[in-house]
Write a protein that holds these residues in place. Structure first.
Motif, PDB file in Angstrom:
ATOM      1  N   ASN A  14      24.197  36.893  45.556  1.00  0.00           N
ATOM      2  CA  ASN A  14      24.000  37.629  46.810  1.00  0.00           C
ATOM      3  C   ASN A  14      23.901  36.668  47.991  1.00  0.00           C
ATOM      4  OD1 ASN A  14      22.465  38.977  49.054  1.00  0.00           O
ATOM      5  ND2 ASN A  14      22.621  40.709  47.659  1.00  0.00           N
ATOM      6  N   SER A  15      24.742  36.905  48.999  1.00  0.00           N
ATOM      7  CA  SER A  15      24.691  36.102  50.232  1.00  0.00           C
ATOM      8  C   SER A  15      24.850  37.007  51.447  1.00  0.00           C
ATOM      9  CB  SER A  15      25.761  35.007  50.206  1.00  0.00           C
ATOM     10  OG  SER A  15      27.055  35.556  49.967  1.00  0.00           O
ATOM     11  N   ASP A  16      24.186  38.169  51.387  1.00  0.00           N
ATOM     12  CA  ASP A  16      24.227  39.117  52.499  1.00  0.00           C
ATOM     13  C   ASP A  16      23.785  38.451  53.799  1.00  0.00           C
ATOM     14  OD1 ASP A  16      24.968  41.114  50.802  1.00  0.00           O
ATOM     15  OD2 ASP A  16      23.144  42.311  51.012  1.00  0.00           O
ATOM     16  N   ASN A  17      24.442  38.858  54.885  1.00  0.00           N
ATOM     17  CA  ASN A  17      24.077  38.353  56.210  1.00  0.00           C
ATOM     18  C   ASN A  17      24.001  39.523  57.184  1.00  0.00           C
ATOM     19  OD1 ASN A  17      23.451  36.657  58.247  1.00  0.00           O
ATOM     20  ND2 ASN A  17      25.317  35.448  58.174  1.00  0.00           N
ATOM     21  N   PRO A  18      22.800  39.919  57.646  1.00  0.00           N
ATOM     22  CA  PRO A  18      21.521  39.258  57.387  1.00  0.00           C
ATOM     23  C   PRO A  18      21.035  39.458  55.951  1.00  0.00           C
ATOM     24  CG  PRO A  18      21.178  41.285  58.632  1.00  0.00           C
ATOM     25  CD  PRO A  18      22.666  41.088  58.547  1.00  0.00           C
ATOM     26  N   PRO A  19      20.159  38.558  55.490  1.00  0.00           N
ATOM     27  CA  PRO A  19      19.494  37.440  56.189  1.00  0.00           C
ATOM     28  C   PRO A  19      20.331  36.165  56.276  1.00  0.00           C
ATOM     29  CG  PRO A  19      18.689  37.564  53.950  1.00  0.00           C
ATOM     30  CD  PRO A  19      19.622  38.742  54.120  1.00  0.00           C
ATOM     31  N   PRO A  71      26.165  43.303  54.359  1.00  0.00           N
ATOM     32  CA  PRO A  71      25.425  44.025  53.318  1.00  0.00           C
ATOM     33  C   PRO A  71      26.163  45.281  52.854  1.00  0.00           C
ATOM     34  CG  PRO A  71      23.996  43.447  55.165  1.00  0.00           C
ATOM     35  CD  PRO A  71      25.407  43.191  55.611  1.00  0.00           C
ATOM     36  N   ALA A  72      25.778  45.745  51.671  1.00  0.00           N
ATOM     37  CA  ALA A  72      26.387  46.953  51.106  1.00  0.00           C
ATOM     38  C   ALA A  72      25.311  47.810  50.449  1.00  0.00           C
ATOM     39  CB  ALA A  72      27.452  46.582  50.073  1.00  0.00           C
ATOM     40  N   LEU A  73      25.423  49.136  50.617  1.00  0.00           N
ATOM     41  CA  LEU A  73      24.605  50.089  49.881  1.00  0.00           C
ATOM     42  C   LEU A  73      25.337  50.488  48.605  1.00  0.00           C
ATOM     43  CD1 LEU A  73      23.523  52.414  52.847  1.00  0.00           C
ATOM     44  CD2 LEU A  73      22.262  50.475  51.880  1.00  0.00           C
ATOM     45  N   TYR A  82      27.535  44.462  43.873  1.00  0.00           N
ATOM     46  CA  TYR A  82      27.289  43.047  43.563  1.00  0.00           C
ATOM     47  C   TYR A  82      27.511  42.750  42.075  1.00  0.00           C
ATOM     48  CZ  TYR A  82      25.409  43.294  48.226  1.00  0.00           C
ATOM     49  OH  TYR A  82      25.285  43.514  49.575  1.00  0.00           O
ATOM     50  N   SER A  83      28.299  43.615  41.432  1.00  0.00           N
ATOM     51  CA  SER A  83      28.561  43.438  39.999  1.00  0.00           C
ATOM     52  C   SER A  83      29.694  42.465  39.724  1.00  0.00           C
ATOM     53  CB  SER A  83      28.895  44.785  39.361  1.00  0.00           C
ATOM     54  OG  SER A  83      30.125  45.294  39.878  1.00  0.00           O
ATOM     55  N   THR A  85      32.688  43.306  39.099  1.00  0.00           N
ATOM     56  CA  THR A  85      33.412  43.908  37.985  1.00  0.00           C
ATOM     57  C   THR A  85      34.886  43.512  38.009  1.00  0.00           C
ATOM     58  OG1 THR A  85      31.909  45.795  37.895  1.00  0.00           O
ATOM     59  CG2 THR A  85      34.107  46.107  36.939  1.00  0.00           C
ATOM     60  N   ILE A  86      35.398  43.127  36.852  1.00  0.00           N
ATOM     61  CA  ILE A  86      36.811  42.789  36.684  1.00  0.00           C
ATOM     62  C   ILE A  86      37.451  43.858  35.816  1.00  0.00           C
ATOM     63  CG2 ILE A  86      38.463  41.097  35.802  1.00  0.00           C
ATOM     64  CD1 ILE A  86      36.306  38.954  36.167  1.00  0.00           C
ATOM     65  N   ASP A  87      38.474  44.531  36.329  1.00  0.00           N
ATOM     66  CA  ASP A  87      39.262  45.428  35.489  1.00  0.00           C
ATOM     67  C   ASP A  87      40.675  44.865  35.344  1.00  0.00           C
ATOM     68  OD1 ASP A  87      40.635  46.118  37.817  1.00  0.00           O
ATOM     69  OD2 ASP A  87      39.728  48.106  38.008  1.00  0.00           O
ATOM     70  N   GLU A  88      41.617  45.678  34.923  1.00  0.00           N
ATOM     71  CA  GLU A  88      42.958  45.180  34.645  1.00  0.00           C
ATOM     72  C   GLU A  88      43.686  44.684  35.888  1.00  0.00           C
ATOM     73  OE1 GLU A  88      41.801  48.101  33.811  1.00  0.00           O
ATOM     74  OE2 GLU A  88      41.629  48.030  31.629  1.00  0.00           O
ATOM     75  N   GLU A  89      43.285  45.177  37.075  1.00  0.00           N
ATOM     76  CA  GLU A  89      44.035  44.873  38.291  1.00  0.00           C
ATOM     77  C   GLU A  89      43.221  44.187  39.368  1.00  0.00           C
ATOM     78  OE1 GLU A  89      47.029  47.224  41.438  1.00  0.00           O
ATOM     79  OE2 GLU A  89      45.853  48.354  39.966  1.00  0.00           O
ATOM     80  N   PHE A  90      41.933  44.534  39.489  1.00  0.00           N
ATOM     81  CA  PHE A  90      41.133  44.088  40.622  1.00  0.00           C
ATOM     82  C   PHE A  90      39.836  43.405  40.175  1.00  0.00           C
ATOM     83  CE2 PHE A  90      43.351  47.930  42.271  1.00  0.00           C
ATOM     84  CZ  PHE A  90      44.003  47.368  43.355  1.00  0.00           C
ATOM     85  N   VAL A  91      39.292  42.617  41.122  1.00  0.00           N
ATOM     86  CA  VAL A  91      37.883  42.235  41.096  1.00  0.00           C
ATOM     87  C   VAL A  91      37.208  43.069  42.178  1.00  0.00           C
ATOM     88  CG1 VAL A  91      36.200  40.379  41.241  1.00  0.00           C
ATOM     89  CG2 VAL A  91      38.540  39.875  40.487  1.00  0.00           C
ATOM     90  N   TRP A  92      36.116  43.745  41.803  1.00  0.00           N
ATOM     91  CA  TRP A  92      35.440  44.673  42.702  1.00  0.00           C
ATOM     92  C   TRP A  92      34.122  44.080  43.187  1.00  0.00           C
ATOM     93  CZ3 TRP A  92      37.467  49.692  43.595  1.00  0.00           C
ATOM     94  CH2 TRP A  92      38.563  50.041  42.795  1.00  0.00           C
ATOM     95  N   GLY A  93      33.786  44.378  44.447  1.00  0.00           N
ATOM     96  CA  GLY A  93      32.467  44.016  44.936  1.00  0.00           C
ATOM     97  C   GLY A  93      32.473  43.489  46.351  1.00  0.00           C
ATOM     98  N   ARG A  94      31.264  43.465  46.912  1.00  0.00           N
ATOM     99  CA  ARG A  94      31.116  42.998  48.286  1.00  0.00           C
ATOM    100  C   ARG A  94      31.487  41.527  48.386  1.00  0.00           C
ATOM    101  NH1 ARG A  94      31.918  45.620  51.603  1.00  0.00           N
ATOM    102  NH2 ARG A  94      30.123  46.795  52.353  1.00  0.00           N
ATOM    103  N   GLY A  95      32.421  41.254  49.288  1.00  0.00           N
ATOM    104  CA  GLY A  95      32.901  39.899  49.490  1.00  0.00           C
ATOM    105  C   GLY A  95      34.165  39.573  48.733  1.00  0.00           C
TER     106      GLY A  95
END
Length: 389
Positions: A14-19, A71-73, A82-83, A85-95
């Motif tokens: 996690n490197s949310d900004n803020p903080p 940040p993400a809800l 912030y998981s 997650t890797i599926d067959e096509e994508f990497v998912w998540g904030r950032g």
């Protein structure tokens, strides 16, 4: 090193900004570079706001990325943000798109060169706070001359066949309106409402969008090409105004004390994106004249910036895109902003090019395709190699 795996691991830090605390993510990147025999320095201008630069700077090419994310809800995501997650096509998540995927592709490119036995003669910089304007990141590194003017690729997400060579300007400011309070039953005959003062000001800001800033002949072709690319990305016609007019967003408004009191205070925060031909400082002077009794505090003011289309770095990266994708790549200019503006001001010749799904920038279900990560890594690797020949 596979950029897919690196992206996933970066997302889970996690490197949310803020903080904006980037200690852990910078330690992870430093560990990768250390394993490759590349010496680095952690630059910390404020506690926890860590940047990483390679110890050997001054190469003709700099690769740069930011490690902070907005940040993400959890709500609305197919996979937890912030998981990683890797599926067959994508990497998912904030950032994943903005822009840990780009950082991963940089690391993968450098790793691949080292594994080939090639000394990667390139400077690297990973900065902590692009999402909030870069006071402890790119601006600090530039002020201390810890990175030196050169050709530069920022791994921000772009279309796969269109590197970005320019960004619109920015005028971001807050306004504090002060009214004359009174009983609501007497308004508008008695009292001055700070809320209504703010409302009238927002109407003025809205009207700025209708101004026409003619496109100079030297920019006409690139603006038209950029419009086509933008329309393709968002599947929406008529987006030329995004590049040629002032775009406005009164993002925050708060004011008033009680429903039956004429509002004494109202605060708004405004973000304007400025086309070529619009001077940010002249516009700010006009805005101040429009609200002479308000307190206007600018937080970021930048004119539009551009790297000349025929610069060496532009030619090199478009050549590698052409080779990989079998296209005739043409650069674009962009509607948003990045650290490129600060680098250009200090003499860097900057191109943005990186992996990601631009439609998911700062949005739910942010993701990046495996193929985009690997293609970007290959292009970075070949551009680095071209500077050594």
């Amino acid at each position: 090193m596979d950029p897919v795996r690196i992206t996933s691991e970066l997302i889970r830090i996690n490197s949310d900004n803020p903080p904006g605390i980037t200690t852990d993510v910078i330690e992870y990147i430093a560990g990768i570079l250390d394993s490759l025999g590349i010496a680095t320095d952690c630059i910390e201008n404020a506690p926890g706001h860590c940047n990483l630069i390679t110890r050997e700077q001054g190469h003709p090419l700099l690769l740069c990325g930011h490690v902070d994310v907005v940040p993400a809800l959890d709500e609305g995501w197919h996979h937890p943000p912030y998981s990683g997650t890797i599926d067959e096509e994508f990497v998912w998540g904030r950032g994943s798109t903005d822009m840990k995927g780009g950082c991963a592709s940089i690391l993968s490119a450098v790793s691949n060169l080292v594994e080939e036995g090639v000394e990667p003669g390139v400077s690297l910089a990973f900065v902590c706070d692009e999402e909030v304007g870069g006071p402890h990141g790119i601006h600090h590194l530039l002020a201390k001359e810890l990175i030196l003017p050169s050709d530069c690729i920022i791994a921000e997400p772009t279309p796969a066949i269109a590197p970005c060579i320019g960004q619109k300007g920015l005028c971001r400011f807050s306004v504090e309106f002060t009214g004359t309070p009174g009983h609501s039953s007497l308004y508008p005959c008695v009292g001055v409402s700070a809320v209504m003062e703010a409302f009238n000001f927002i109407h003025f800001i809205k009207e700025l969008h209708n101004r026409d800033y003619p496109v100079e002949p030297s920019m006409a072709g690139i603006i038209s090409h950029s419009e086509r690319i933008l329309s393709d990305i968002f599947q929406t016609k008529g987006l030329r105004s995004v590049l040629t007019r002032i775009m406005y967003n009164p993002g925050i408004i708060s004011g008033g004390e009680k429903a039956n009191i004429v509002a004494q205070k109202c605060h708004i925060e405004v973000d304007l994106r400025l086309p070529w031909g619009c001077d940010a400082y002249q516009l700010l002077d006009e805005i101040r004249c429009q609200a002479p009794n308000a307190n206007i505090t600018p937080s970021s003011v930048w004119n539009p910036s551009l790297t000349p289309p025929h610069s060496d770095i532009v030619s090199r990266i478009t050549h590698e895109i052409n080779q990989l994708h079998n296209v005739a790549s043409q650069p674009i200019v962009q509607w948003a902003a990045s650290d490129a503006r600060a680098l250009r001001k200090k003499g860097f010749r900057v191109v943005e090019y990186g992996p990601g799904d631009i439609r998911t920038l700062h949005a739910v279900n942010e993701r990046v395709a495996h193929d985009d990560l690997r293609d970007a890594s290959e292009i970075y690797r070949e551009v680095i190699r071209s500077y050594q020949s």
